[in-house]
Design a protein around this motif. Structure first.
Motif, PDB file in Angstrom:
ATOM      1  N   LYS B 102      49.165  42.919  44.612  1.00 39.17           N
ATOM      2  CA  LYS B 102      49.164  44.320  44.057  1.00 39.17           C
ATOM      3  C   LYS B 102      48.630  44.199  42.588  1.00 39.17           C
ATOM      4  N   THR B 103      47.957  45.413  42.175  1.00 37.89           N
ATOM      5  CA  THR B 103      47.542  45.480  40.719  1.00 37.89           C
ATOM      6  C   THR B 103      48.203  46.629  39.983  1.00 37.89           C
ATOM      7  N   ARG B 104      49.146  47.051  40.368  1.00 35.07           N
ATOM      8  CA  ARG B 104      49.835  48.266  39.882  1.00 35.07           C
ATOM      9  C   ARG B 104      51.481  48.134  40.247  1.00 35.07           C
ATOM     10  N   ARG B 179      50.770  55.835  47.613  1.00 39.35           N
ATOM     11  CA  ARG B 179      50.035  54.734  47.228  1.00 39.35           C
ATOM     12  C   ARG B 179      50.903  53.526  47.308  1.00 39.35           C
ATOM     13  N   ASP B 181      48.932  50.570  48.735  1.00 36.26           N
ATOM     14  CA  ASP B 181      48.059  49.737  49.059  1.00 36.26           C
ATOM     15  C   ASP B 181      48.067  48.753  47.750  1.00 36.26           C
ATOM     16  N   ASP B 182      47.945  49.132  46.618  1.00 33.02           N
ATOM     17  CA  ASP B 182      47.840  48.473  45.419  1.00 33.02           C
ATOM     18  C   ASP B 182      48.941  48.370  44.428  1.00 33.02           C
ATOM     19  N   THR B 183      50.078  49.098  45.129  1.00 33.03           N
ATOM     20  CA  THR B 183      51.250  49.494  44.411  1.00 33.03           C
ATOM     21  C   THR B 183      52.665  48.696  44.699  1.00 33.03           C
TER      22      THR B 183
END
Lengths: 257, 395
Positions: B102-104, B179, B181-183
């Motif tokens: 994850k980036t967030r 959201r 997917d990235d979180t």
């Protein structure tokens, strides 16, 4: 045969939602008849909750208006009972689990049966937790409406196979609310359901205009619209019967065009 | 059917279908991380070198003498980096987010402690961070809002509902449903849907583990009582967990009674709540007869929550832990008392635990030992306490 099945016998179903008690219980009652007269096939009545985590701002605000107006679950049971004396349109409650659980699952569902509610949608009660109420729903003849979402993937099989009434197909990630476009591949979602079950599939979340209604109805058995209607009610308040009726008529037509 | 994350009848996963797959993803990643020596080594390194663990177990001699009863030790979570126990959990969860790709990260915050801790860990590990905080809380904790922004986080003032902590949780859950997917949603307490109550407890249980080791070294024995404040209950669960099997150790959670547990303005969930389902879990909640969640009140923005973590609800149910209500007045007096007596300004949340220690210690013999967890430091509360005492201070 349950009344809910009949909702899908008149072409593509149009399923409007409104929050019970917004702006007051009398208007809700009036709007139910107005919706029916203009082609609604099934009506979802929201039992307002203080913390509706699956709702966007429009329905959140409706829940707040209804609750601050003092409406209670008992008021809604009484209202549905009055409505049911005059119509056979399928009616389902949409609410969160706490208003049901806290009232008592058994008592809540017994009252649903008594007043003439046909089904119940509980967005924060996923399949894994639903067995604590499913048996009681069966006992009282209330369909527990399952939901699938764009993230469901391999979960669809179990959910579709246990579905009753109809399957609520959530079109988009996130919460309820008007969306410009629906990007999820709903066709693929519904095809997957079809491989496991012949339950009617209705698509909700984000649908607001006739073009979307037509597109979504083309790949499913019906469309559900909440926020767009609640917005009309918020704007017109006690005078919303006319505009809501016109809107329902246009959406039912679009879904079947 | 498989029932996940149950503590007796409490817990579970009561969230919209949209979120069910990501909860499974978090659970699987967490189980893998538990078994991954690299993850554990990295977390231990961060605990030690970044957060300054182990935190001290301090013998409060003046307080002990003054109260004239049981010997009092303070577990100094206030000395951790960022000033509270919240860092223990966020270092674990943000590291987990990173391992998951994850980036967030997003998080809710009440007083701002969890938000600040999450923003800190996100800055450290190079993740984007967005914090949800009730509008009323952003107003009364403006300094913490700026602090989070300084750390690179974006702060959303939540204007829905009652505009406090529970509404911030609602909004963070809504955001996550849109959201994932990235979180990763970094939950701040031992609450919410499974696996969060377990994950947060596991990352906080180091508090009790250290207490046990440190007291053994100093006194050669177990404490007679462990006291901690409870909102959602993460510092209390972290303090208690290691001792749950030691039946002779009394476990006491102090909940916020605001103007009094028998007045309309309180947040005492064990005293006034009843069984319900909210924020993804079955637990006890302050609610009306129709299941509408109550607006709760405490001088402490960190204890101002209408529910309690499911494992606490179970410990209460089984009688293994006791929960006592502490009023604003008692907490403020304890805040001032610890400042004067030991030169330690505790968070107003932690002052609830100090307040009960002041009641309990004199009733126990001098051969008894109480450990009180000071979950955070009180710098953030100084202006509010001044205002409470009628002194106008501008932060």
């Amino acid at each position: 045969m349950s009344r809910i099945k009949k909702a899908f016998e008149n072409g593509k179903a149009f399923i409007p939602f409104l929050t019970g008690g917004d702006p007051d219980i009398g208007i809700t009652e009036k709007l139910i008849f107005e919706m029916e007269a203009n082609g609604a096939d099934l009506i979802e009545i929201g039992v307002p909750f203080s913390d509706p985590i699956a709702e966007g701002v429009v329905i959140q605000a409706a829940d707040e208006r209804a609750l601050s107006g003092g409406v209670t679950t008992d008021d809604l049971f009484a209202m549905v009972k009055r409505v049911r004396e005059k119509t056979q349109i399928p009616l389902v409650f949409m609410t969160y689990y706490n208003p049901v659980f806290s009232y008592g699952n058994e008592k809540f569902l017994a009252n649903c049966k008594d007043c003439g509610i046909d089904g119940i949608i509980i967005p924060d009660l996923p399949f894994e937790e639903s067995d604590e109420i499913r048996g009681t729903c069966k006992e009282y003849g209330i369909d527990l409406i399952n939901m699938i979402a764009p993230t469901s993937e391999e979960r669809i099989e179990r959910i579709a196979k246990s579905a009753e009434g109809f399957l609520y197909c959530v079109s988009s990630l996130g919460v309820t609310g008007v969306r410009e476009t629906i990007t999820t591949n709903v066709t693929a979602m519904i095809e997957k359901v079809r491989s496991y079950s012949d339950i009617p599939c209705a698509i909700g979340f984000g649908i607001s205009n006739p073009k979307q209604a037509k597109e979504m109805a083309a790949v499913s058995d019906g469309v559900i619209v909440g926020s767009a209607i609640v917005r009309i009610i918020a704007e017109h308040g006690k005078e919303s019967a006319g505009p809501v009726g016109e809107y329902v008529k246009s959406m039912k037509e679009a879904a079947n065009s | 059917m498989e029932k996940k994350g149950r503590f007796g009848q409490f817990g579970g996963q009561y969230v919209p279908e949209t979120l069910m797959p990501v909860l499974k993803e978090v659970e699987e990643a967490y189980l893998a991380a538990q078994k991954d020596p690299e993850f554990q080594a990295e977390l231990n390194r961060l605990y030690s070198e970044y957060a300054d663990r182990p935190s001290r177990l301090y013998y409060a001699e003046k307080m002990t003498m003054d109260l004239g009863g049981a010997k009092i030790y303070l577990k100094r979570e206030d000395l951790n980096h960022t000033g509270s126990h919240k860092i223990n959990n966020v270092l674990g969860q943000v590291l987990l987010a990173k391992k998951m790709g994850k980036t967030r990260v997003i998080a809710e915050t009440g007083a701002g402690q969890h938000g600040v801790a999450t923003a800190t860990a996100a800055a450290l590990m190079g993740l984007e961070c967005e914090i949800f905080m009730g509008k009323i809380d952003t107003d009364r904790q403006a300094l913490n809002v700026y602090r989070m922004e300084l750390l690179g986080a974006k702060v959303h003032a939540v204007t829905s509902g009652t505009q406090v902590l529970k509404d911030a949780v609602n909004e963070a859950m809504r955001e996550w449903a849109g959201r994932m997917d990235d979180t990763l949603y970094v939950l701040g307490s031992v609450m919410g849907p499974h696996p969060f109550p377990t994950i947060v407890r596991d990352f906080q249980k180091i508090i009790g583990k250290e207490i046990k080791e440190q007291l053994k070294e100093k006194e050669g024995r177990l404490p007679d009582a462990v006291i901690a404040c409870v909102g959602g209950g993460s510092n209390a669960m972290g303090s208690f967990y290691e001792f749950v099997g030691d039946k002779e150790v009394q476990l006491i959670g102090c909940e916020a009674a605001g103007e009094g547990a028998d007045t309309p303005r309180n947040a005492a969930t064990i005293a006034n709540g009843r069984l319900g389902v909210f924020h993804g879990m079955k637990s006890l909640f302050c609610q009306n007869k129709y299941g509408q969640i109550d607006e709760v009140y405490s001088i402490s923005a960190g204890l101002d929550y209408p529910g309690i973590g499911p494992e606490h609800a179970m410990l209460h149910d089984t009688g293994r832990a006791q929960y006592v209500p502490i009023t604003d007045v008692e907490a403020v007096e304890a805040f001032e008392y610890l400042s004067r007596t030991e030169g330690i300004i505790p968070a107003v949340e932690s002052a609830h635990a100090i307040a009960y220690a002041r009641k309990l210690a004199p009733t126990m013999g001098k051969d008894k030992i109480i450990v009180v967890t000071v979950s955070g430091r009180g710098d953030k509360d100084v202006a509010a306490i001044a205002r409470y005492r009628g002194v106008q201070i501008y932060e």
